[in-house]
Scaffold this active site. Sequence first.
Site, PDB file in Angstrom:
ATOM      1  CE  LYS A  59      -4.404  -1.658   1.816  1.00 48.92           C
ATOM      2  NZ  LYS A  59      -5.421  -1.555   2.890  1.00 48.92           N
ATOM      3  NE  ARG A  68      -7.920  -8.396   1.513  1.00 50.80           N
ATOM      4  CZ  ARG A  68      -7.680  -7.542   0.511  1.00 50.80           C
ATOM      5  NH1 ARG A  68      -6.716  -6.635   0.643  1.00 50.80           N
ATOM      6  NH2 ARG A  68      -8.387  -7.583  -0.599  1.00 50.80           N
TER       7      ARG A  68
END
Length: 287
Positions: free
Chosen positions: A227, A261
């Site tokens: 991210k 995740r």
Amino acid sequence: MAQVSKKTIKIKGQLLDLSVPRVMGILNITPDSFYTESRMASINEVMDRAESMQNDGATFIDIGGYSTRPGAAEISAEEEADRVLPVIEALNKNFPDLIISVDTFRSEVARQSVLSGAHVINDVAGGILDNNMFDTVASLGVPYILMHMRGTPQTMSKLTNYDFLVPQVLKELGQKLVNLRQKGVSDVIIDPGFGFAKTTAQNFELMNNLSEFHQLGCPLLVGISRKGMIYNTLGISAKEALTGTTVLNTISLQHGTSIIRVHDVKPAIEAVKLWMATSGVKEKIVI
């Protein structure tokens, strides 16, 4: 030492032990996810990736048919369902041991996905984009991943004003958790929502205070794979952000995270194994 929260959830009619952290592999059935290497367009490509993830040690596979990156294009519920339902059915047929999570904020897509064989609902909107989501989860009787977000994927980057970030995120999640409990949802997993209505600095503040989220009494999921908080901080691209992902996943494990995740399962499994070796946690048998 992280506070202790619930370490089991009921999935597929059995209890899954989360005292050993688990890894959730990401399968994006979209043309526009932020990490281009995660985009897949064919069933065969998805099955190959799922097999690789299972072999690398993933417990969960998270199927997404709607990109939730900042500014993502909207698609209809029908198009989202058309993307994910065939994949869920194929995964169930070919990999019956995998736990299938569906990444959706739409209750109808969630309902169809569970009826097609999905085992978990992963709602990035935490119920705010579909008033029927909590009732749907309760009626389906499956675990629910409650993530913190404000606004929509199109507007969330403008909704980052918090007087006190961690207490406010905790309060907003806590209120929704009470609502879910009142409706009879017993298995809830908490996701603080890294990158969703948070700046890079706020993401790191969440990471530094991750242990606070155990006071909600639920297993904790962290999704920071490749991210912006990583690649913007390091001045690199998402494609180059695997090392940073592994570092932050390890930090999240130190804070008591139960599920990480990720796009890259093998490095995440290695991080879990090394954390276990240093923490004295003994591996247990999965369901």
